[in-house]
Every structure is written in structure tokens, then in C-alpha cells.
Write a protein that holds these residues in place. Sequence first.
Motif, mmCIF file in Angstrom:
data_model
loop_
_atom_site.group_PDB
_atom_site.id
_atom_site.type_symbol
_atom_site.label_atom_id
_atom_site.label_comp_id
_atom_site.label_asym_id
_atom_site.label_seq_id
_atom_site.Cartn_x
_atom_site.Cartn_y
_atom_site.Cartn_z
ATOM 1 N N GLU A 133 77.199 37.894 0.833
ATOM 2 C CA GLU A 133 78.417 38.691 0.748
ATOM 3 C C GLU A 133 78.149 40.129 1.193
ATOM 4 O OE1 GLU A 133 79.756 38.325 -3.268
ATOM 5 O OE2 GLU A 133 80.387 36.230 -3.029
ATOM 6 N N ARG A 134 77.081 40.703 0.688
ATOM 7 C CA ARG A 134 76.677 42.045 1.083
ATOM 8 C C ARG A 134 75.451 41.954 1.989
ATOM 9 N NH1 ARG A 134 75.643 45.031 -4.372
ATOM 10 N NH2 ARG A 134 75.172 46.781 -2.986
ATOM 11 N N HIS A 135 75.431 42.834 2.991
ATOM 12 C CA HIS A 135 74.330 42.844 3.953
ATOM 13 C C HIS A 135 73.671 44.216 3.908
ATOM 14 C CE1 HIS A 135 75.543 39.014 5.827
ATOM 15 N NE2 HIS A 135 76.771 39.414 5.515
ATOM 16 N N ILE A 136 72.430 44.249 3.412
ATOM 17 C CA ILE A 136 71.720 45.505 3.197
ATOM 18 C C ILE A 136 70.574 45.636 4.195
ATOM 19 C CG2 ILE A 136 70.255 46.775 1.570
ATOM 20 C CD1 ILE A 136 71.991 45.656 -0.671
ATOM 21 N N LEU A 137 70.480 46.811 4.805
ATOM 22 C CA LEU A 137 69.417 47.120 5.758
ATOM 23 C C LEU A 137 68.647 48.334 5.248
ATOM 24 C CD1 LEU A 137 71.789 46.636 8.732
ATOM 25 C CD2 LEU A 137 69.727 45.283 8.455
ATOM 26 N N VAL A 138 67.423 48.093 4.783
ATOM 27 C CA VAL A 138 66.593 49.168 4.234
ATOM 28 C C VAL A 138 65.775 49.781 5.362
ATOM 29 C CG1 VAL A 138 64.821 49.787 2.557
ATOM 30 C CG2 VAL A 138 66.450 47.957 2.022
ATOM 31 N N LEU A 139 66.033 51.042 5.651
ATOM 32 C CA LEU A 139 65.331 51.746 6.718
ATOM 33 C C LEU A 139 64.081 52.407 6.164
ATOM 34 C CD1 LEU A 139 68.365 53.603 8.380
ATOM 35 C CD2 LEU A 139 67.677 51.210 8.600
ATOM 36 N N ARG A 140 62.934 52.052 6.698
ATOM 37 C CA ARG A 140 61.686 52.732 6.342
ATOM 38 C C ARG A 140 61.636 54.006 7.175
ATOM 39 N NH1 ARG A 140 58.189 55.202 4.304
ATOM 40 N NH2 ARG A 140 56.001 54.605 4.023
ATOM 41 N N ILE A 141 61.718 55.151 6.522
ATOM 42 C CA ILE A 141 61.762 56.412 7.268
ATOM 43 C C ILE A 141 60.553 57.273 6.920
ATOM 44 C CG2 ILE A 141 64.255 56.421 7.585
ATOM 45 C CD1 ILE A 141 64.516 58.302 5.223
ATOM 46 N N LEU A 142 59.936 57.831 7.954
ATOM 47 C CA LEU A 142 58.739 58.644 7.785
ATOM 48 C C LEU A 142 59.050 60.135 7.745
ATOM 49 C CD1 LEU A 142 56.370 56.717 10.235
ATOM 50 C CD2 LEU A 142 56.794 56.295 7.809
ATOM 51 N N GLU A 143 60.273 60.507 8.113
ATOM 52 C CA GLU A 143 60.743 61.890 8.000
ATOM 53 C C GLU A 143 62.153 61.871 7.425
ATOM 54 O OE1 GLU A 143 60.573 64.253 11.497
ATOM 55 O OE2 GLU A 143 58.426 63.908 11.836
ATOM 56 N N ALA A 144 62.568 62.978 6.866
ATOM 57 C CA ALA A 144 63.886 63.058 6.241
ATOM 58 C C ALA A 144 64.992 62.974 7.286
ATOM 59 C CB ALA A 144 64.013 64.363 5.459
ATOM 60 N N LEU A 145 66.083 62.304 6.913
ATOM 61 C CA LEU A 145 67.267 62.243 7.767
ATOM 62 C C LEU A 145 67.967 63.595 7.771
ATOM 63 C CD1 LEU A 145 68.627 58.857 6.397
ATOM 64 C CD2 LEU A 145 67.825 59.195 8.745
ATOM 65 N N SER A 146 68.480 64.009 8.915
ATOM 66 C CA SER A 146 69.277 65.232 8.978
ATOM 67 C C SER A 146 70.686 64.927 8.461
ATOM 68 C CB SER A 146 69.359 65.740 10.416
ATOM 69 O OG SER A 146 70.151 64.864 11.208
ATOM 70 N N GLU A 147 71.450 65.953 8.220
ATOM 71 C CA GLU A 147 72.833 65.766 7.758
ATOM 72 C C GLU A 147 73.636 64.997 8.796
ATOM 73 O OE1 GLU A 147 76.693 68.394 6.270
ATOM 74 O OE2 GLU A 147 74.732 69.359 6.464
ATOM 75 N N ASN A 148 73.388 65.293 10.081
ATOM 76 C CA ASN A 148 74.094 64.572 11.147
ATOM 77 C C ASN A 148 73.675 63.102 11.175
ATOM 78 O OD1 ASN A 148 75.862 64.549 13.558
ATOM 79 N ND2 ASN A 148 73.951 64.081 14.635
ATOM 80 N N ASP A 149 72.373 62.834 10.960
ATOM 81 C CA ASP A 149 71.890 61.440 10.893
ATOM 82 C C ASP A 149 72.632 60.678 9.803
ATOM 83 O OD1 ASP A 149 70.014 61.965 12.866
ATOM 84 O OD2 ASP A 149 68.376 62.315 11.444
ATOM 85 N N ILE A 150 72.732 61.280 8.633
ATOM 86 C CA ILE A 150 73.392 60.631 7.491
ATOM 87 C C ILE A 150 74.853 60.343 7.830
ATOM 88 C CG2 ILE A 150 74.143 60.954 5.102
ATOM 89 C CD1 ILE A 150 71.556 62.577 4.667
ATOM 90 N N GLN A 180 60.728 57.824 14.067
ATOM 91 C CA GLN A 180 60.116 57.852 12.735
ATOM 92 C C GLN A 180 60.688 56.756 11.832
ATOM 93 O OE1 GLN A 180 57.515 59.940 11.856
ATOM 94 N NE2 GLN A 180 57.538 60.409 14.044
ATOM 95 N N ILE A 181 61.163 55.665 12.439
ATOM 96 C CA ILE A 181 61.689 54.521 11.689
ATOM 97 C C ILE A 181 60.932 53.283 12.161
ATOM 98 C CG2 ILE A 181 63.759 53.206 11.031
ATOM 99 C CD1 ILE A 181 65.438 55.582 11.978
ATOM 100 N N PRO A 182 59.870 52.874 11.481
ATOM 101 C CA PRO A 182 59.039 51.769 11.970
ATOM 102 C C PRO A 182 59.578 50.367 11.655
ATOM 103 C CG PRO A 182 58.056 52.738 10.017
ATOM 104 C CD PRO A 182 59.249 53.584 10.346
#
Length: 441
Positions: free
Chosen positions: A197-214, A186-188
Motif C-alpha cells: 500500500e505504501r512505497h518507501i524509498l530510504v535514501l542513504r545520504i553522505l551529506e545533508a540535503l539543501s532546502e531546495n533538495d528537500i 553523495q547518494i550511494p
Amino acid sequence: MTTPLIKDEAIITALDHEGRGIAYQDERTIFIDNALIGEKVRFKIFKKKKKLFFAKSLEIINPSPKREEPICEFFGMCGGCSMQHFDISSQLAHKQRAFEQTLQHVGKVFPDQVLSPVSGPTSEYRHKARFRVKYVEKKQKVLIGFNEKLSHFLTDMDSCKVIPLKISSLLSPMQALFTSLSIRDQIPQIEYASNQERHILVLRILEALSENDINLLKDFQEKKGIEFWTQTKGYESVKPLLSSMQKSIVYKNKEFNLSFEFKPTSFTQINPFINAVLIRRVMNFLNPKPTEVIFDFFCGLGNFTLPIASYGSNVVGFESDEALVESANINAEKNKLQKLAEFKRVDLFKVDDQAITSLGRASKWLIDPPRDGALNLINSISEENKPNLICYVSCNPATLARDAHVLTNEKGYKFAKAGILNMFPHTSHVESIALFEINEQ
């Protein structure tokens, strides 16, 4: 009469603007990927349209002296780069020729002065990218990268030479990480943005992350020195993975002592090294002076607007994206340039001469449109709103050529100078800058 069969070997006699080799057989034109002028190649046709054939090279029988070993092991499979088989000087020369030919053939125009091409780093230059993400059931694996060449399939890659090494080296570990997530399918896509300096990766998510995912993402970003953000819907939903993370990101223009706050999904220049040179050249063309009025059309976050204001000029930036306008005004205030620079929302693809005239009069214009160009704006130039000078930054030679034709043949400008900048090495993309001045004759 039977049409002669296409032979599977040919000698390349030309290159098209995409960098493909061109061969001719019996009045038929064959475009062959990964082939250079003078090379004899063996090929396989994958598409044909009337007398046009498109092919992949299978073997380079007689290599050109200008052929170079690709810097990336996935070249030829990945569709991200098309010119890694050129040496870099040949790439630049090819883009220069393509640029000049487009001006002449599409616009029937040519500048009085052609500037020397500008180049910079040829690897690790790309500080903004959009990666596709796909969980492949058969492989029990998440793939992260770019589409395969001439295909909708995703390249199975574990490195990329044009993005910073820090991110390239994380492609394989991230594939393993994402495979372990509960929403692996669910991450397209991932939107990557960096200020060096900072490297940001924006995840497009179609369902909510679980606590374990986070927790898994949190541990990974802490160990690897990157930041995960998430996007659940539109751009307004973009936010850091954790509420404790810093919510703003800033890139700096050290030459002009300016700071630009931006969102990871906002438009910013992909190549910061060439962007710095481009800004310098724009300032040279415009030669901003205190108190004069300058308009910056398609201004974005104020990449050029704020440097212009630093000279003491009164500059107005126009942009159709309301969020960009808001961010640009905030940046003007943070850089204490709000008295000299202001930003307004205007849909520049829908304006007419009355709308442009209502904006006021400026002695100089800067135009930096998307690939569609600025024809509507150019057509809106009249005696009431006409600037003395126009600096035009283009990411598409064809639309620059079209607009230059109107400026020189209908609006009374001379095409003073133009040149290219190698914003995207190893690709066929051509970035350019042009100067138009009132023709006094």
C-alpha cells in the motif's frame, strides 16, 4: 603436447545450479551464461581457472524449445535475474532438481516425501530491494538500479519487471530528479520497502540535503504517491524526509488477522505472495495446539511466531538483533498475543547445549536461519532439550543439506518431508521447507 584450443561453439549438455549451461571440450568444462540444454551456442570466454572456463553466450545457433523471450529488456546486462530465458515451468523444474541433488550430494540425505513445488506471481513480486545509485560524470546523469552481470558497473536501466510497476516506472524520473539535487554524487543507495500500500524509498545520504533538495523531493513524492526517507548513519538514523510524515509502517497478514509494524530497513520477506503460502505450510507442519510450547529460532519480527500464537500455543521467539526483538514484542502486544508470544535476544551462532537447555523445553522447534544455516544450534541439541519435531525453513539448500545430515545421522531424527517455494522467480535462489521428526525406530 600442445593443448587443443577451445572452440567458440559448443552444444550444452547440462545446467549448473546457477542456471548456466555446461559444455565439455577435451576434458575442460565450460560454463556458459544464458544457454540451455540441447542448444548450440557461440560464446566468448571471459575467465578461466585450471580446466574450468566461464563464458558469455554471443549467439544461440539452435534455440531450445524451452527458451523464452525475457520479460525485461535489460536481461543479460543486469545482474539481478539469471533465468528469464527459461520458461517458468522449466525454471521450477530446474530448481527442484538442484534442491534434490544438493540434499543427496552435500548432505547424503533425502526426505521420505518430496512435496510439489510452490509458485506464484513471476513479475512485480519483489516488495523489498536495495538499489545502487551513482552519479556518472561523463553522462551527467544519476543511474539507479542493480550491478551489471559479472561486473561492478551499474546497469543503465529505466525499468525492472520484478519490482512493482509503480516503482519500475519511477526509475527514469528519479534519475532525473537525483541529477538535479545538490548532493547528486553523495547518494550511494536506496533501500526500497513496501507493504503493498505504501512505497518507501530510504535514501542513504553522505551529506545533508539543501532546502531546495528537500523541496524537490517533497514535490516528487506528493505527485508520485511514494515516500522518501533518509539515512545519514546507522539504521537508527532512518527517518521520514519530513517530520509531518507517518513514522510507522505496517504490513498485514489477513489470513491470521495480524498486523506487523516494521522499519523500512528491517528484514521482511521480499515476496509477500509466497510468504503467505510459506506461513500456511509452516503451520501445517507444526500443527500448533493450545498450551504446548514451541520455540521459533531466528524469528525476526515474528513472521511465524505470531501466527503460531494465534492457535493458542505458548511460543518463544529467539533473535540476535535487539531492535527486531523489541519490535516483535511490540507487535505481540499490539496483536494482544503478549501472553502467548514473547521474544528474547540470543546469539544463536554462539550457543551451546547448556545455553539451549537453559531456555527451557519445547515440544516443537521452528528454525528459519540466514544463508549460513543453523549448524551451531543443531549441534546443541541434546537429550535434555530435544524437541519431538523440527520445521526448518531454508534459503540455502547447501546449509540445509549439511544440517539435515547432522539431524538424521547424529541427533536421531528422520527426514520426513521437504519441498521448495519459488520465492524469487527468474533467479537461481531456492527457498525450501523441511520437516524432521523423532525417529522411533
